[in-house]
Design a protein around this motif. Structure first.
Motif, PDB file in Angstrom:
ATOM      1  N   CYS A   1      29.299  34.153 -18.655  1.00  0.00           N
ATOM      2  CA  CYS A   1      29.341  34.960 -17.438  1.00  0.00           C
ATOM      3  C   CYS A   1      30.695  35.652 -17.287  1.00  0.00           C
ATOM      4  O   CYS A   1      31.706  35.219 -17.849  1.00  0.00           O
ATOM      5  CB  CYS A   1      29.068  34.093 -16.213  1.00  0.00           C
TER       6      CYS A   1
ATOM      7  N   ARG B   1      37.860  25.919 -14.943  1.00  0.00           N
ATOM      8  CA  ARG B   1      36.980  26.669 -15.830  1.00  0.00           C
ATOM      9  C   ARG B   1      37.789  27.692 -16.623  1.00  0.00           C
ATOM     10  O   ARG B   1      38.673  28.353 -16.074  1.00  0.00           O
ATOM     11  CB  ARG B   1      35.894  27.383 -15.032  1.00  0.00           C
TER      12      ARG B   1
ATOM     13  N   LEU C   1      33.664  36.809 -14.759  1.00  0.00           N
ATOM     14  CA  LEU C   1      34.286  36.586 -13.465  1.00  0.00           C
ATOM     15  C   LEU C   1      34.603  37.956 -12.863  1.00  0.00           C
ATOM     16  O   LEU C   1      35.483  38.670 -13.346  1.00  0.00           O
ATOM     17  CB  LEU C   1      35.558  35.757 -13.618  1.00  0.00           C
TER      18      LEU C   1
ATOM     19  N   CYS D   1      28.948  28.175 -18.481  1.00  0.00           N
ATOM     20  CA  CYS D   1      28.944  29.373 -17.650  1.00  0.00           C
ATOM     21  C   CYS D   1      30.146  30.291 -17.903  1.00  0.00           C
ATOM     22  O   CYS D   1      29.973  31.498 -18.074  1.00  0.00           O
ATOM     23  CB  CYS D   1      28.872  28.973 -16.177  1.00  0.00           C
ATOM     24  N   PRO D   2      31.385  29.773 -17.964  1.00  0.00           N
ATOM     25  CA  PRO D   2      32.511  30.678 -18.213  1.00  0.00           C
ATOM     26  C   PRO D   2      32.467  31.355 -19.580  1.00  0.00           C
ATOM     27  O   PRO D   2      33.098  32.403 -19.766  1.00  0.00           O
ATOM     28  CB  PRO D   2      33.729  29.753 -18.108  1.00  0.00           C
ATOM     29  N   ARG D   3      31.757  30.768 -20.535  1.00  0.00           N
ATOM     30  CA  ARG D   3      31.660  31.392 -21.847  1.00  0.00           C
ATOM     31  C   ARG D   3      30.792  32.639 -21.824  1.00  0.00           C
ATOM     32  O   ARG D   3      31.027  33.584 -22.569  1.00  0.00           O
ATOM     33  CB  ARG D   3      31.070  30.395 -22.864  1.00  0.00           C
TER      34      ARG D   3
ATOM     35  N   TYR E   1      37.295  30.905 -18.156  1.00  0.00           N
ATOM     36  CA  TYR E   1      36.461  32.097 -18.334  1.00  0.00           C
ATOM     37  C   TYR E   1      36.963  32.918 -19.516  1.00  0.00           C
ATOM     38  O   TYR E   1      38.165  33.018 -19.771  1.00  0.00           O
ATOM     39  CB  TYR E   1      36.477  32.957 -17.072  1.00  0.00           C
ATOM     40  N   ARG E   2      36.005  33.526 -20.203  1.00  0.00           N
ATOM     41  CA  ARG E   2      36.341  34.372 -21.339  1.00  0.00           C
ATOM     42  C   ARG E   2      36.273  35.859 -20.996  1.00  0.00           C
ATOM     43  O   ARG E   2      36.764  36.679 -21.763  1.00  0.00           O
ATOM     44  CB  ARG E   2      35.402  34.078 -22.504  1.00  0.00           C
ATOM     45  N   SER E   3      35.624  36.206 -19.861  1.00  0.00           N
ATOM     46  CA  SER E   3      35.492  37.609 -19.468  1.00  0.00           C
ATOM     47  C   SER E   3      35.874  37.744 -17.999  1.00  0.00           C
ATOM     48  O   SER E   3      35.438  36.950 -17.152  1.00  0.00           O
ATOM     49  CB  SER E   3      34.061  38.121 -19.684  1.00  0.00           C
ATOM     50  N   LEU E   4      36.679  38.767 -17.696  1.00  0.00           N
ATOM     51  CA  LEU E   4      37.129  39.009 -16.331  1.00  0.00           C
ATOM     52  C   LEU E   4      37.085  40.503 -16.053  1.00  0.00           C
ATOM     53  O   LEU E   4      37.570  41.315 -16.854  1.00  0.00           O
ATOM     54  CB  LEU E   4      38.562  38.495 -16.134  1.00  0.00           C
TER      55      LEU E   4
END
Length: 521
Positions: A62, A90, A64, A58-60, A92-95
């Motif tokens: 989606c 987690r 945040l 999911c963090p790859r 995340y790669r996108s914020l």
């Protein structure tokens, strides 16, 4: 009867383990890439192992998203997000983060620092910041966080308010060694120092070239504030289109373009490009492969000869020109494949045979139709894709004259017809057996609603081998439009026709034009 021991020993014991669980996580994640979010959610509910894989995946994929909501302070969202990252670990790669100074709350800076802690966002690849005018308080804090993101590749900074002038964040220093793409929307930082920056998109109601060019003019070509001479792609959009040529200033725009010698893609959607600036682009940006100009103002049309320096140019787009363009000068470029012209009067005379040109977009005028038809049957007969944007004032016989020469293009595969008043107009088009894609934009939704004279059977005769037929309107259509034709298209799956663009507004249609049709080859 009891089974013999040797046979009993050869039996394979049943196992409840799912075969997909034997796959490595990297391969499972590749499979997940092809699933939409509802399907992924269903997969995650099948067993504990699938839930664990989904939590890691999911963090790859989606984003945040942290933004203010009614009656909930932004500080509370920051605290919850930081707590979630600490608990779940987690990466995340996108914020996407909304930064604003809350009224009567002094904990914003602490909450922001907790969220932007390097170990929580160490895998961050994409960062999108929405800044309010009062976000200047956190400029230094945001600058430090960006500097410590070692894997950051894409950074977007936009203003949360519409303004006539960009937000000047002189204390915002964008220094990052891994950053590859930077998008600025009505926000202008004090420093840009990213050695690996290759793509810059600037959207603002300001004269970007003049502001940055002033730096080069006043510091002898050096870059004390914005280091941009390594850029390979530059997109400038001035939404209000109010920026003029600023010729009274000491050549700031000229200095700007003379420094960008590494550019391969340049899109200037600004007020207009003067002859002097166009000369600077042609002399300095010799590596260009894609050049797009919203409005070109040349006193002497022969100035187009400077394009001869752009031997790598593959795509040239000019939306508007104050003077007729001698096409013979343009099409002689050895690598030119796509030529996209808007409200441009074209001089079709002395047009040589063109070997490389495959994509052509034109807006023909009635007085030049005869010369256009001669060019299509001669020097331009090798075209693979043709986009015709009909003028509103052009009468039907003149339009039909253009359609009559289309069968003389043996390599034509994609045909786009824009500003078509009624679909019955297509009946005048000769059958095009080689066409694989037909796109039609109607001029009026209401005229189109009353036009049921064209049917799928007629289209099948006109373009028998087309894999896609798309019909759209420049205005929203009612729900009952296309009901019967759509059912026919839906049932003819082997025929391969699509009819998707029946609910596009004018703005959406513009996005559809540039993002959906132009990239096709």
């Amino acid at each position: 009867m009891q089974m013999p021991k040797e046979q009993a020993g050869t039996m394979v014991s049943s196992s409840s383990e799912c075969p997909i669980h034997r796959l490595p996580p990297e391969l499972v994640f590749k499979i997940f890439d092809y699933l939409d979010l509802p399907s992924l959610k269903s997969v995650s509910l099948t067993c504990h192992r699938s839930e664990q894989l989904f939590a890691e995946y999911c963090p790859r994929r989606c984003i945040l998203y942290i933004a203010k909501r009614p009656h909930v302070p932004i500080v509370e969202h920051l605290k919850k997000a930081a707590k979630m990252l600490l608990r779940t670990k987690r990466t995340y790669r996108s914020l996407q983060l909304h930064v604003a100074k809350p009224r009567g709350n002094k904990n914003m800076q602490a909450a922001l620092g907790q969220l932007l802690e390097p170990r929580l966002l160490q895998q961050l690849v994409v960062l999108r910041l929405d800044l309010a005018p009062d976000s200047l308080t956190f400029a230094a804090q945001l600058s430090g966080a960006v500097a410590h993101m070692d894997r950051l590749q894409e950074l977007t900074i936009r203003s949360t308010v519409d303004c006539f002038s960009p937000l000047q964040f002189s204390e915002l220093r964008l220094a990052n060694r891994s950053l590859h793409k930077l998008v600025l929307g009505h926000v202008w930082p004090g420093v840009i120092d990213c050695p690996n920056l290759r793509l810059l998109e600037a959207t603002a109601s300001l004269d970007v070239e003049t502001i940055v060019g002033k730096q080069y003019a006043q510091h002898g070509g050096r870059e004390p504030h914005w280091k941009l001479n390594q850029l390979e792609e530059l997109v400038i959009v001035e939404e209000l289109c109010m920026a003029l040529d600023m010729e009274n200033r000491p050549g700031y725009k000229v200095h700007f373009f003379r420094q960008l010698t590494q550019l391969k893609r340049l899109h200037c959607n600004t007020g207009y490009i003067s002859e002097r600036i166009f000369q600077a682009i042609g002399e300095s940006c010799v590596l260009l492969e894609d050049l797009s100009i919203a409005s070109l103002h040349l006193v002497d049309p022969s100035s187009l000869r400077v394009l001869a320096n752009l031997t790598r140019l593959r795509q040239l787009a000019i939306s508007h020109s104050f003077k007729p363009i001698p096409l013979a000068t343009v099409v002689c470029l050895p690598s030119l494949e796509r030529l996209l012209l808007g409200r441009v009067v074209i001089d079709w005379q002395k047009l040589p045979n063109v070997q490389s040109l495959q994509w052509l977009k034109i807006k023909p005028y009635a007085e030049g139709v005869r010369q256009l038809c001669d060019a299509l049957t001669g020097p331009l007969k090798q075209l693979h894709s043709l986009w015709i944007d009909f003028c509103y004032a052009m009468d039907t016989p003149t339009r039909e004259e253009i359609l009559a020469v289309l069968p003389t293009l043996p390599a034509l595969q994609t045909l786009v017809l824009q500003n078509v008043y009624q679909l019955q107009f297509l009946k005048a088009m000769p059958p095009l057996a080689g066409l694989t894609r037909l796109v039609v934009f109607t001029a009026s939704a209401y005229e189109f609603e009353e036009d049921y004279t064209i049917t799928a059977e007629v289209l099948a005769q006109l373009v028998p081998n087309a894999r896609r037929v798309e019909i759209g309107s420049s205005k929203p259509l009612h729900d009952n439009v296309f009901t019967q034709p759509y059912q026919f298209f839906k049932s003819r799956t082997a025929f391969g026709y699509l009819l998707p663009t029946d609910h596009h507004s004018k703005w959406e249609l513009r996005q559809y034009n540039h993002r959906y049709i132009l990239p096709l080859r």
